[in-house]
Design a protein around this motif. Sequence first.
Motif, PDB file in Angstrom:
ATOM      1  N   SER A  56       0.224  10.227   8.272  1.00 12.22           N
ATOM      2  CA  SER A  56      -0.903  10.003   8.891  1.00 12.22           C
ATOM      3  C   SER A  56      -2.195   9.420   8.517  1.00 12.22           C
ATOM      4  CB  SER A  56      -1.269  11.636   9.099  1.00 12.22           C
ATOM      5  OG  SER A  56      -0.684  12.517   9.994  1.00 12.22           O
ATOM      6  N   THR A  57      -2.040   9.139   6.841  1.00 12.11           N
ATOM      7  CA  THR A  57      -3.386   7.961   6.726  1.00 12.11           C
ATOM      8  C   THR A  57      -2.809   7.092   6.734  1.00 12.11           C
ATOM      9  OG1 THR A  57      -3.043   9.684   4.861  1.00 12.11           O
ATOM     10  CG2 THR A  57      -3.962   7.081   4.227  1.00 12.11           C
ATOM     11  N   LEU A  58      -2.042   6.679   7.221  1.00 12.78           N
ATOM     12  CA  LEU A  58      -1.735   4.612   7.533  1.00 12.78           C
ATOM     13  C   LEU A  58      -2.487   4.878   9.185  1.00 12.78           C
ATOM     14  CD1 LEU A  58       1.468   2.887   6.893  1.00 12.78           C
ATOM     15  CD2 LEU A  58       0.115   3.114   9.173  1.00 12.78           C
ATOM     16  N   LEU A  59      -1.985   5.869  10.049  1.00 11.35           N
ATOM     17  CA  LEU A  59      -2.400   5.892  11.368  1.00 11.35           C
ATOM     18  C   LEU A  59      -4.069   6.197  11.345  1.00 11.35           C
ATOM     19  CD1 LEU A  59      -0.540   7.442  14.492  1.00 11.35           C
ATOM     20  CD2 LEU A  59      -3.271   8.421  13.789  1.00 11.35           C
ATOM     21  N   ARG A  60      -5.502   6.931  10.168  1.00 15.79           N
ATOM     22  CA  ARG A  60      -6.356   7.409  10.566  1.00 15.79           C
ATOM     23  C   ARG A  60      -6.587   5.750  10.220  1.00 15.79           C
ATOM     24  NH1 ARG A  60      -8.934  11.949  10.309  1.00 15.79           N
ATOM     25  NH2 ARG A  60      -9.796  10.629   9.017  1.00 15.79           N
ATOM     26  N   LEU A  61      -6.511   4.777   9.318  1.00 13.37           N
ATOM     27  CA  LEU A  61      -6.328   3.759   8.355  1.00 13.37           C
ATOM     28  C   LEU A  61      -6.441   2.846  10.374  1.00 13.37           C
ATOM     29  CD1 LEU A  61      -5.045   3.227   5.168  1.00 13.37           C
ATOM     30  CD2 LEU A  61      -7.321   3.758   5.849  1.00 13.37           C
ATOM     31  N   ARG A  67     -10.850   4.151   5.630  1.00 14.98           N
ATOM     32  CA  ARG A  67     -10.954   2.874   5.546  1.00 14.98           C
ATOM     33  C   ARG A  67      -9.962   2.786   3.822  1.00 14.98           C
ATOM     34  NH1 ARG A  67     -17.370   0.613   5.155  1.00 14.98           N
ATOM     35  NH2 ARG A  67     -16.327  -1.285   5.762  1.00 14.98           N
ATOM     36  N   PRO A  68      -9.714   1.271   4.004  1.00 12.90           N
ATOM     37  CA  PRO A  68      -8.639   1.554   2.659  1.00 12.90           C
ATOM     38  C   PRO A  68      -9.262   0.924   1.854  1.00 12.90           C
ATOM     39  CG  PRO A  68      -8.943  -0.730   4.289  1.00 12.90           C
ATOM     40  CD  PRO A  68      -9.106   0.434   5.229  1.00 12.90           C
ATOM     41  N   THR A  69      -8.867   1.711   0.765  1.00 10.50           N
ATOM     42  CA  THR A  69      -9.044   1.156  -0.877  1.00 10.50           C
ATOM     43  C   THR A  69      -9.301  -0.011  -0.858  1.00 10.50           C
ATOM     44  OG1 THR A  69      -8.659   3.439  -1.360  1.00 10.50           O
ATOM     45  CG2 THR A  69      -9.095   1.807  -2.769  1.00 10.50           C
ATOM     46  N   SER A  70      -7.799  -1.144  -0.561  1.00 16.46           N
ATOM     47  CA  SER A  70      -7.405  -2.553  -0.643  1.00 16.46           C
ATOM     48  C   SER A  70      -7.011  -2.717   0.694  1.00 16.46           C
ATOM     49  CB  SER A  70      -6.917  -2.339  -2.243  1.00 16.46           C
ATOM     50  OG  SER A  70      -5.978  -2.073  -2.452  1.00 16.46           O
ATOM     51  N   GLY A  71      -6.924  -4.024   1.193  1.00 12.83           N
ATOM     52  CA  GLY A  71      -6.272  -4.615   1.395  1.00 12.83           C
ATOM     53  C   GLY A  71      -6.497  -4.893   2.880  1.00 12.83           C
ATOM     54  N   GLN A  72      -6.439  -5.542   4.229  1.00  4.84           N
ATOM     55  CA  GLN A  72      -7.033  -5.842   5.698  1.00  4.84           C
ATOM     56  C   GLN A  72      -5.447  -4.817   6.880  1.00  4.84           C
ATOM     57  OE1 GLN A  72      -7.214  -9.492   6.441  1.00  4.84           O
ATOM     58  NE2 GLN A  72      -9.439  -9.689   7.130  1.00  4.84           N
ATOM     59  N   ILE A  73      -6.449  -4.527   7.495  1.00  5.09           N
ATOM     60  CA  ILE A  73      -6.175  -4.092   8.895  1.00  5.09           C
ATOM     61  C   ILE A  73      -6.751  -5.018   9.971  1.00  5.09           C
ATOM     62  CG2 ILE A  73      -5.431  -1.744  10.046  1.00  5.09           C
ATOM     63  CD1 ILE A  73      -5.976  -0.719   8.134  1.00  5.09           C
ATOM     64  N   LEU A  74      -6.007  -5.659  10.803  1.00  2.74           N
ATOM     65  CA  LEU A  74      -6.940  -6.114  11.746  1.00  2.74           C
ATOM     66  C   LEU A  74      -5.906  -5.488  12.967  1.00  2.74           C
ATOM     67  CD1 LEU A  74      -5.129  -8.309   9.628  1.00  2.74           C
ATOM     68  CD2 LEU A  74      -7.444  -9.698  11.112  1.00  2.74           C
ATOM     69  N   ALA A  87      -7.558   1.041  19.779  1.00  5.36           N
ATOM     70  CA  ALA A  87      -6.847   2.165  19.628  1.00  5.36           C
ATOM     71  C   ALA A  87      -7.615   3.829  20.000  1.00  5.36           C
ATOM     72  CB  ALA A  87      -6.867   1.914  17.868  1.00  5.36           C
ATOM     73  N   ALA A  88      -6.747   4.146  20.637  1.00  4.11           N
ATOM     74  CA  ALA A  88      -7.063   5.531  20.763  1.00  4.11           C
ATOM     75  C   ALA A  88      -5.864   6.544  20.392  1.00  4.11           C
ATOM     76  CB  ALA A  88      -7.191   5.932  21.999  1.00  4.11           C
ATOM     77  N   VAL A  89      -6.224   7.774  19.680  1.00  6.12           N
ATOM     78  CA  VAL A  89      -5.713   8.222  18.743  1.00  6.12           C
ATOM     79  C   VAL A  89      -5.610   9.796  19.517  1.00  6.12           C
ATOM     80  CG1 VAL A  89      -5.334   9.429  16.825  1.00  6.12           C
ATOM     81  CG2 VAL A  89      -6.797   7.168  16.658  1.00  6.12           C
ATOM     82  N   VAL A  90      -4.397  10.318  19.375  1.00  2.00           N
ATOM     83  CA  VAL A  90      -3.819  11.735  20.326  1.00  2.00           C
ATOM     84  C   VAL A  90      -2.946  12.248  19.046  1.00  2.00           C
ATOM     85  CG1 VAL A  90      -2.093  12.786  21.936  1.00  2.00           C
ATOM     86  CG2 VAL A  90      -3.462  10.455  22.632  1.00  2.00           C
ATOM     87  N   LEU A 197       1.722   3.534  17.930  1.00  3.91           N
ATOM     88  CA  LEU A 197       2.544   4.112  16.303  1.00  3.91           C
ATOM     89  C   LEU A 197       2.492   4.972  16.452  1.00  3.91           C
ATOM     90  CD1 LEU A 197       2.706   3.128  13.405  1.00  3.91           C
ATOM     91  CD2 LEU A 197       0.345   2.839  13.660  1.00  3.91           C
ATOM     92  N   LEU A 198       3.673   5.659  16.053  1.00  2.00           N
ATOM     93  CA  LEU A 198       3.888   6.711  16.432  1.00  2.00           C
ATOM     94  C   LEU A 198       4.421   7.260  14.884  1.00  2.00           C
ATOM     95  CD1 LEU A 198       4.970   9.555  17.930  1.00  2.00           C
ATOM     96  CD2 LEU A 198       7.387   8.542  17.997  1.00  2.00           C
ATOM     97  N   VAL A 199       3.334   8.778  15.021  1.00  2.00           N
ATOM     98  CA  VAL A 199       3.509   9.288  13.724  1.00  2.00           C
ATOM     99  C   VAL A 199       4.294  10.476  14.002  1.00  2.00           C
ATOM    100  CG1 VAL A 199       2.676  10.652  11.412  1.00  2.00           C
ATOM    101  CG2 VAL A 199       1.590   8.581  11.940  1.00  2.00           C
ATOM    102  N   THR A 200       6.190  11.038  13.138  1.00  2.00           N
ATOM    103  CA  THR A 200       6.402  11.886  13.703  1.00  2.00           C
ATOM    104  C   THR A 200       7.283  12.263  12.556  1.00  2.00           C
ATOM    105  OG1 THR A 200       9.077  12.934  14.792  1.00  2.00           O
ATOM    106  CG2 THR A 200       8.617  10.418  14.807  1.00  2.00           C
TER     107      THR A 200
END
Length: 266
Positions: A56-61, A67-74, A87-90, A197-200
């Motif tokens: 869930s942390t990854l999905l929230r990022l 926001r990540p402590t380090s690294g980049q998300i595009l 992006a939209a979240v359910v 992207l699905l968290v399960t």
Amino acid sequence: MQTTSAWAPPASVTLRGVSRVFGTGADRRVVLGDVDLVIGPGEVVALLGASGSGKSTLLRLVAGLDRPTSGQILVDDVPVDGVEPRAAVVFQEHRLLPWRTLAENVAFGLPDGTPRAERQEQVTAALSAVGLADFAGFRPRAVSGGMAQRAALARALVRRPGVLLLDEPFAALDALTRLRMQDLVDDLQRTSGATILLVTHDVDEALQLADRVVVLATGEDPAAGAGIAHVVEVPQTRPRDRADPHLAALRAQLLERLGVPSHHSS
């Protein structure tokens, strides 16, 4: 399944060396460590892992909610850095406002200033896409849990997301409703080509919906945080037969990699 104009062209998602650390000193806790992942446009990727593995942390990022402590998300090569991502979240809970109708709840997903006629058209399209066109005037307490979760999905769709992020959205539903919701998302994805992207926690759910299943796990050094331990391709085309023996074999493989034997021996 009725198609909807609520979908935008699917986006790609790229994570480069993404880490997330909470706290400092003795309270410092590394949740994610140096994660690299690329999700192509129109791909469905499921994240599996034990509780606390950072799914869930990854999905929230990716959603831009953290926001990540380090690294980049595009997303589509645009950094998710305080900029509204495509992006939209359910979430697991539908989070609908109980005093508003389903249509009014869905409309909250639209940008401020959307013209009234356009707002009504987009809300109607999103509700139709999830089979709720006849329930637009109902309040959340007047519909079932599955219908409320479909309204939450419509609220996400109305944003025209390039990426749909699903954070255990069916976990609170009964078993039959959960299966129907899986089929709904599968139908929507196949008609729209959406990136998901699905968290399960559910291996069967991951195998039913995903093109790839990514297993997050903490390695030998817990201080390094969880990373990608395994990636399993699901080659079967969708819609999938839940009784397909190939899925059963992949299920056994995933359970083994999650540290759960697929059958008990005394």
